[in-house]
Design an enzyme around this catalytic site. Sequence first.
Site, PDB file in Angstrom:
ATOM      1  N   CYS A  67      35.562  40.650  34.277  1.00 13.77           N
ATOM      2  CA  CYS A  67      34.581  40.499  35.355  1.00 13.77           C
ATOM      3  C   CYS A  67      33.268  41.203  35.024  1.00 13.77           C
ATOM      4  CB  CYS A  67      35.137  41.022  36.678  1.00 13.77           C
ATOM      5  SG  CYS A  67      35.558  42.776  36.667  1.00 13.77           S
ATOM      6  N   LYS A  91      46.477  39.776  39.525  1.00  8.06           N
ATOM      7  CA  LYS A  91      46.527  41.226  39.297  1.00  8.06           C
ATOM      8  C   LYS A  91      45.546  41.978  40.187  1.00  8.06           C
ATOM      9  CE  LYS A  91      46.418  44.721  35.658  1.00  8.06           C
ATOM     10  NZ  LYS A  91      46.281  44.980  34.213  1.00  8.06           N
ATOM     11  N   GLY A 150      44.093  40.961  42.967  1.00  8.67           N
ATOM     12  CA  GLY A 150      44.486  40.791  44.367  1.00  8.67           C
ATOM     13  C   GLY A 150      45.650  41.700  44.740  1.00  8.67           C
TER      14      GLY A 150
END
Length: 417
Positions: A58, A196, A198
């Site tokens: 991310c 993962k 979440g």
Amino acid sequence: MQVSHSKEIANFHIVGINYKKTDAAIRGLYAINQAQYQELLEHARTVQLDDLFVLSTCNRTEIYGFAPSPRDLMELLCRKSQGTMLQLEEMAYIKSGEDAIRHLYQVGTGLDSQILGDYEIIGQIRNAAKFSKAKQCLGGFLERLVNSVLQVSKLIKTETGLSKGTVSVAFATVRMLERICPDIRNKKIVLLGVGKIGRNTCKNMIEYLGVKQITLINRTMQVAQDFAGQHGLRFAPIEDMVPEMRAADVILVASNAPQPTVLAPHLADSGPKLVIDLSIPFNVAAAVGELPEVSLVNVDELSKVQDETLQNRLGEVPKALGIIEEHMAEFLYWYKMRKHAVVLKAVKDKLHEIHMREIQQQKNGNDYKMEDVEQVSSRIIQKMINLMAGKVRKETEKSDLYIAMINDIFETGVKQD
């Protein structure tokens, strides 16, 4: 694309973008999912780029590997992502040689992470390299380097306080909810995506905030059902996503879709809501944040949530850098010795070839005599001298250097001016 290149360290490059210069929207354009990663590696082999891997999280997308030029790696990345070459040239950072090696150590140990000391990154590096190896795109150099980074990451975790304390995007979500939703226990929460991130966010909300009114929604309902059963939560099918979100006060989106799944019409006129998008690329359309009663937060904003833990970690940075330099020096020593080993083996093979050729010429089907062995040895020595002398004569500009090296290697004792 040019393909001829050597595995010299100078040809080892890293090209990437991260949170330091790009926002989450731009990073999302260069994010690589597993299917794209496989296609990228398959294409890389067709152009003889076979020692590389891609790290896509991310907060960053980086491609590491051997190539004639960093641009070759950039072209690979743009070929399989949604980003353009023009924008990548403007936004990317490029490192080569030892700088690229040092960068991987710093990324793998959390020193380059948006949240200092983030320990999850090392698992992502391990998985990225493992996937490349399975596709025959990870050579001996990179495999050894990644293993060294894994070792150093573990060492820093155990011998420094760089990763101590609870700081992560999932925990930052909890801190934000704690600050802006003091009555969070009374809020209806929907978690869309039970991967993962979440799951970690959900566990943190239960542990630190004591919330229980969480409804889990996942594209594969069995995943949501199993996790809900383990924690006493509610789950709903993906078909009920819109009505569930409209009835919620807080919506957490941690799905892994290539494009937004939560759109403005889904939430229009449904009352006040806090929407937190934990996905890269964004899975909540920007228009959602323009709705009059909706507050939209993304991962970049979450990562600005500071914790006193981060201040403590800053004091551990010099110790971590020292460990990196020590182990990087060991890796570079291995690399140099590996190069020498290749050369020495080639010399040995060359000597063996000369030896066998002279023996064969001497034998001629007859029995050996001691003087024959002496003649063979003498000719072998003379042929080696001729090889060296021929090279010295041919390379006149380097002749003094070659003679000095030969003198030093054989320890002749001859002094040169």
